[in-house]
Design a protein around this motif. Sequence first.
Motif, PDB file in Angstrom:
ATOM      1  N   PHE A  22      -5.682 -10.138  -3.696  1.00 56.13           N
ATOM      2  CA  PHE A  22      -6.054  -8.597  -3.410  1.00 56.13           C
ATOM      3  C   PHE A  22      -5.677  -7.999  -4.828  1.00 56.13           C
ATOM      4  O   PHE A  22      -4.603  -8.321  -5.470  1.00 56.13           O
ATOM      5  CB  PHE A  22      -5.184  -8.122  -2.360  1.00 56.13           C
ATOM      6  CG  PHE A  22      -5.103  -8.951  -1.336  1.00 56.13           C
ATOM      7  CD1 PHE A  22      -6.429  -8.959  -0.382  1.00 56.13           C
ATOM      8  CD2 PHE A  22      -4.014  -9.436  -0.706  1.00 56.13           C
ATOM      9  CE1 PHE A  22      -6.405  -9.408   1.042  1.00 56.13           C
ATOM     10  CE2 PHE A  22      -4.083 -10.358   0.548  1.00 56.13           C
ATOM     11  CZ  PHE A  22      -5.410 -10.422   1.241  1.00 56.13           C
ATOM     12  N   SER A  25      -0.738  -4.892  -3.971  1.00 56.86           N
ATOM     13  CA  SER A  25       0.310  -5.722  -3.477  1.00 56.86           C
ATOM     14  C   SER A  25       0.178  -5.902  -1.670  1.00 56.86           C
ATOM     15  O   SER A  25      -0.274  -5.301  -1.051  1.00 56.86           O
ATOM     16  CB  SER A  25       1.826  -5.248  -3.504  1.00 56.86           C
ATOM     17  OG  SER A  25       2.859  -5.777  -3.013  1.00 56.86           O
ATOM     18  N   SER A  26       0.521  -7.316  -1.556  1.00 58.41           N
ATOM     19  CA  SER A  26       0.756  -7.612  -0.219  1.00 58.41           C
ATOM     20  C   SER A  26       1.928  -8.378   0.348  1.00 58.41           C
ATOM     21  O   SER A  26       2.261  -9.017   1.342  1.00 58.41           O
ATOM     22  CB  SER A  26      -0.414  -8.685   0.266  1.00 58.41           C
ATOM     23  OG  SER A  26      -0.213  -9.706  -0.455  1.00 58.41           O
ATOM     24  N   LEU A  31       2.197  -3.676   3.393  1.00 59.56           N
ATOM     25  CA  LEU A  31       1.241  -3.720   2.352  1.00 59.56           C
ATOM     26  C   LEU A  31       0.209  -4.718   2.736  1.00 59.56           C
ATOM     27  O   LEU A  31      -1.056  -4.519   2.543  1.00 59.56           O
ATOM     28  CB  LEU A  31       1.911  -3.985   1.119  1.00 59.56           C
ATOM     29  CG  LEU A  31       2.737  -2.806   0.675  1.00 59.56           C
ATOM     30  CD1 LEU A  31       3.660  -3.398  -0.525  1.00 59.56           C
ATOM     31  CD2 LEU A  31       2.090  -1.748   0.243  1.00 59.56           C
ATOM     32  N   ALA A  32       0.553  -6.061   3.401  1.00 59.83           N
ATOM     33  CA  ALA A  32      -0.383  -6.882   3.675  1.00 59.83           C
ATOM     34  C   ALA A  32      -1.540  -6.501   4.678  1.00 59.83           C
ATOM     35  O   ALA A  32      -2.664  -6.951   4.826  1.00 59.83           O
ATOM     36  CB  ALA A  32       0.342  -8.175   4.080  1.00 59.83           C
ATOM     37  N   ALA A  35      -3.776  -4.121   3.094  1.00 58.44           N
ATOM     38  CA  ALA A  35      -4.705  -5.134   2.209  1.00 58.44           C
ATOM     39  C   ALA A  35      -5.870  -5.803   3.054  1.00 58.44           C
ATOM     40  O   ALA A  35      -7.018  -5.966   2.520  1.00 58.44           O
ATOM     41  CB  ALA A  35      -3.938  -5.963   1.293  1.00 58.44           C
ATOM     42  N   ILE A  43       0.314 -10.357  10.450  1.00 60.90           N
ATOM     43  CA  ILE A  43       0.769 -10.780   9.268  1.00 60.90           C
ATOM     44  C   ILE A  43       1.836 -11.982   9.684  1.00 60.90           C
ATOM     45  O   ILE A  43       2.786 -11.715  10.306  1.00 60.90           O
ATOM     46  CB  ILE A  43       1.426  -9.867   8.542  1.00 60.90           C
ATOM     47  CG1 ILE A  43       0.352  -8.619   8.093  1.00 60.90           C
ATOM     48  CG2 ILE A  43       1.893 -10.331   7.127  1.00 60.90           C
ATOM     49  CD1 ILE A  43      -0.896  -9.188   7.433  1.00 60.90           C
ATOM     50  N   ASN A 129       0.384 -10.968  -3.568  1.00 58.91           N
ATOM     51  CA  ASN A 129      -0.818 -10.508  -3.406  1.00 58.91           C
ATOM     52  C   ASN A 129      -2.028 -11.352  -2.946  1.00 58.91           C
ATOM     53  O   ASN A 129      -3.043 -11.409  -3.203  1.00 58.91           O
ATOM     54  CB  ASN A 129      -1.392  -9.599  -4.640  1.00 58.91           C
ATOM     55  CG  ASN A 129      -1.898 -10.728  -5.770  1.00 58.91           C
ATOM     56  OD1 ASN A 129      -1.092 -11.461  -6.045  1.00 58.91           O
ATOM     57  ND2 ASN A 129      -3.036 -10.161  -6.422  1.00 58.91           N
TER      58      ASN A 129
END
Length: 157
Positions: A22, A25-26, A31-32, A35, A43, A129
């Motif tokens: 990505f 950021s993940s 954030l993941a 994304a 997740i 990411n």
Amino acid sequence: MAIDKVKEYFKAFGRDGDVLEFPTSSATVELAAQALGTEPARIAKTLSFRVGEDCVLVVCAGDAKIDNPKYRAQFACKARMLSAGEVESMTGHAVGGVCPFANPEGVRAYLDVSLKRFGTVFPACGSGNSAIELTPDELFRYAGAAEWVDVCKGWQE
């Protein structure tokens, strides 16, 4: 870079092209999920612990938390996460990209049952990411997991 090591690892399974990267950021569950455009619970976060002199990875759903009594019953010790300084040297991956793939010899991975409620989940792939979409059974196989465990809480409530 750890992500290159993970891609090389997945090449043996013909899945290296399935590793997603990505532009953002993940590195956290939230954030993941952003994304990937999915719910945070899907997740597959990898938590790293010290058991004696060894490193143990527990992969669980994004909405799950370690249940200390269950952890103690499973591993016969108190849950002690690795410090930020220990993570990369013991797992082969930096904080934010820890995953159960391409780890150093002796690192054992366990998958928590909180993952079984999903058709697919998204673990990181060695960088802050990246991710790959896998069924829980594929994750178990590719992680070389020792066993399914029940060491988390919060996801059933």
